[in-house]
Design a protein around this motif. Structure first.
Motif, PDB file in Angstrom:
ATOM      1  N   MET A   1      -0.969  -5.091  -7.152  1.00  0.00           N
ATOM      2  CA  MET A   1      -0.235  -4.666  -7.538  1.00  0.00           C
ATOM      3  C   MET A   1       0.695  -4.265  -6.398  1.00  0.00           C
ATOM      4  O   MET A   1       0.619  -4.412  -5.552  1.00  0.00           O
ATOM      5  CB  MET A   1      -1.315  -3.516  -7.296  1.00  0.00           C
ATOM      6  CG  MET A   1      -1.308  -2.096  -6.524  1.00  0.00           C
ATOM      7  SD  MET A   1      -3.005  -1.453  -6.234  1.00  0.00           S
ATOM      8  CE  MET A   1      -3.726  -0.855  -7.796  1.00  0.00           C
ATOM      9  N   ASP A   2       1.479  -2.516  -6.439  1.00  0.00           N
ATOM     10  CA  ASP A   2       2.779  -2.659  -6.278  1.00  0.00           C
ATOM     11  C   ASP A   2       2.226  -2.474  -4.683  1.00  0.00           C
ATOM     12  O   ASP A   2       1.801  -1.077  -4.574  1.00  0.00           O
ATOM     13  CB  ASP A   2       3.187  -1.918  -6.735  1.00  0.00           C
ATOM     14  CG  ASP A   2       4.937  -0.814  -5.650  1.00  0.00           C
ATOM     15  OD1 ASP A   2       5.573  -1.607  -5.651  1.00  0.00           O
ATOM     16  OD2 ASP A   2       5.278  -0.173  -6.643  1.00  0.00           O
ATOM     17  N   GLU A   6      -0.087   1.015  -3.398  1.00  0.00           N
ATOM     18  CA  GLU A   6      -1.367   0.922  -2.926  1.00  0.00           C
ATOM     19  C   GLU A   6      -0.921   1.664  -1.331  1.00  0.00           C
ATOM     20  O   GLU A   6      -2.476   2.158  -1.412  1.00  0.00           O
ATOM     21  CB  GLU A   6      -1.304  -0.601  -2.526  1.00  0.00           C
ATOM     22  CG  GLU A   6      -2.529  -1.619  -1.958  1.00  0.00           C
ATOM     23  CD  GLU A   6      -2.874  -2.483  -1.675  1.00  0.00           C
ATOM     24  OE1 GLU A   6      -3.821  -3.424  -0.789  1.00  0.00           O
ATOM     25  OE2 GLU A   6      -2.862  -3.344  -1.862  1.00  0.00           O
ATOM     26  N   GLN A   7      -0.339   1.910  -0.693  1.00  0.00           N
ATOM     27  CA  GLN A   7      -0.409   2.252  -0.159  1.00  0.00           C
ATOM     28  C   GLN A   7      -0.477   4.239  -0.343  1.00  0.00           C
ATOM     29  O   GLN A   7      -1.331   4.942   0.662  1.00  0.00           O
ATOM     30  CB  GLN A   7       1.222   2.401   0.489  1.00  0.00           C
ATOM     31  CG  GLN A   7       1.242   3.302   1.834  1.00  0.00           C
ATOM     32  CD  GLN A   7       0.348   2.838   3.658  1.00  0.00           C
ATOM     33  OE1 GLN A   7      -0.056   2.027   3.513  1.00  0.00           O
ATOM     34  NE2 GLN A   7       0.267   3.571   3.953  1.00  0.00           N
ATOM     35  N   ARG A   8       0.580   4.299  -1.361  1.00  0.00           N
ATOM     36  CA  ARG A   8      -0.215   6.008  -1.707  1.00  0.00           C
ATOM     37  C   ARG A   8      -1.873   6.013  -2.276  1.00  0.00           C
ATOM     38  O   ARG A   8      -2.274   7.431  -1.771  1.00  0.00           O
ATOM     39  CB  ARG A   8       0.687   6.382  -3.242  1.00  0.00           C
ATOM     40  CG  ARG A   8       2.141   6.540  -2.341  1.00  0.00           C
ATOM     41  CD  ARG A   8       2.943   6.690  -3.588  1.00  0.00           C
ATOM     42  NE  ARG A   8       2.124   8.213  -4.686  1.00  0.00           N
ATOM     43  CZ  ARG A   8       3.059   8.607  -5.526  1.00  0.00           C
ATOM     44  NH1 ARG A   8       3.996   8.204  -6.079  1.00  0.00           N
ATOM     45  NH2 ARG A   8       2.258  10.370  -5.478  1.00  0.00           N
ATOM     46  N   LEU A   9      -1.971   5.447  -2.630  1.00  0.00           N
ATOM     47  CA  LEU A   9      -3.710   5.582  -2.900  1.00  0.00           C
ATOM     48  C   LEU A   9      -4.237   5.100  -1.474  1.00  0.00           C
ATOM     49  O   LEU A   9      -5.376   6.101  -1.335  1.00  0.00           O
ATOM     50  CB  LEU A   9      -4.046   4.069  -4.258  1.00  0.00           C
ATOM     51  CG  LEU A   9      -5.678   3.676  -4.519  1.00  0.00           C
ATOM     52  CD1 LEU A   9      -5.342   5.484  -4.837  1.00  0.00           C
ATOM     53  CD2 LEU A   9      -5.897   2.556  -5.158  1.00  0.00           C
ATOM     54  N   VAL A  10      -4.116   4.748  -0.367  1.00  0.00           N
ATOM     55  CA  VAL A  10      -4.819   4.068   0.065  1.00  0.00           C
ATOM     56  C   VAL A  10      -4.883   5.872   1.287  1.00  0.00           C
ATOM     57  O   VAL A  10      -5.867   6.556   1.217  1.00  0.00           O
ATOM     58  CB  VAL A  10      -4.423   3.331   1.774  1.00  0.00           C
ATOM     59  CG1 VAL A  10      -5.141   3.795   2.343  1.00  0.00           C
ATOM     60  CG2 VAL A  10      -5.252   1.601   0.378  1.00  0.00           C
ATOM     61  N   ARG A  15      -7.381  10.808   2.853  1.00  0.00           N
ATOM     62  CA  ARG A  15      -6.493  12.193   2.043  1.00  0.00           C
ATOM     63  C   ARG A  15      -8.900  12.547   1.415  1.00  0.00           C
ATOM     64  O   ARG A  15      -8.943  14.004   1.984  1.00  0.00           O
ATOM     65  CB  ARG A  15      -6.071  12.854   1.896  1.00  0.00           C
ATOM     66  CG  ARG A  15      -4.489  13.041   2.825  1.00  0.00           C
ATOM     67  CD  ARG A  15      -3.103  13.361   1.616  1.00  0.00           C
ATOM     68  NE  ARG A  15      -2.291  13.197   3.024  1.00  0.00           N
ATOM     69  CZ  ARG A  15      -0.852  13.616   1.945  1.00  0.00           C
ATOM     70  NH1 ARG A  15      -1.113  14.435   0.877  1.00  0.00           N
ATOM     71  NH2 ARG A  15       0.158  13.863   2.763  1.00  0.00           N
ATOM     72  N   LEU A  16      -8.577  12.889   1.141  1.00  0.00           N
ATOM     73  CA  LEU A  16      -9.863  13.048   0.090  1.00  0.00           C
ATOM     74  C   LEU A  16     -11.476  12.802   0.785  1.00  0.00           C
ATOM     75  O   LEU A  16     -11.945  13.532   1.253  1.00  0.00           O
ATOM     76  CB  LEU A  16     -10.343  11.781  -1.122  1.00  0.00           C
ATOM     77  CG  LEU A  16     -11.860  12.637  -1.859  1.00  0.00           C
ATOM     78  CD1 LEU A  16     -11.733  13.454  -2.465  1.00  0.00           C
ATOM     79  CD2 LEU A  16     -11.785  11.064  -2.882  1.00  0.00           C
TER      80      LEU A  16
END
Length: 71
Positions: A1-2, A6-10, A15-16
């Motif tokens: 995974m890019d 991955e950083q944005r997903l984390v 935030r969620l």
């Protein structure tokens, strides 16, 4: 995974989780405020009933009093 994805997903997951926690705290605060409001309303009703009873005791109905002696 890019790594960028991955950083944005984390970050989104973080935030969620924060928003879910904040929502739970707000829900608890709202429930406490509603309970306090209900308790205050009950206390106010009791105070008004006591005041009404006190008024009746202090100022009885003038029609129920005997006439003054000069009648």
């Amino acid at each position: 995974m890019d790594p960028v994805i991955e950083q944005r997903l984390v970050e989104l997951e973080s935030r969620l989780a924060f928003q879910e926690h904040a929502l739970a705290e707000l829900s608890d605060a709202l429930a406490a405020a509603r309970a306090e409001s209900s308790d205050n309303a009950r206390r106010l009703e009791m105070a008004l009933a006591d005041l009404k009873q006190l008024r009746t005791f202090l100022y009885p109905d003038p029609a129920s009093e005997p006439p003054p002696p000069h009648y």
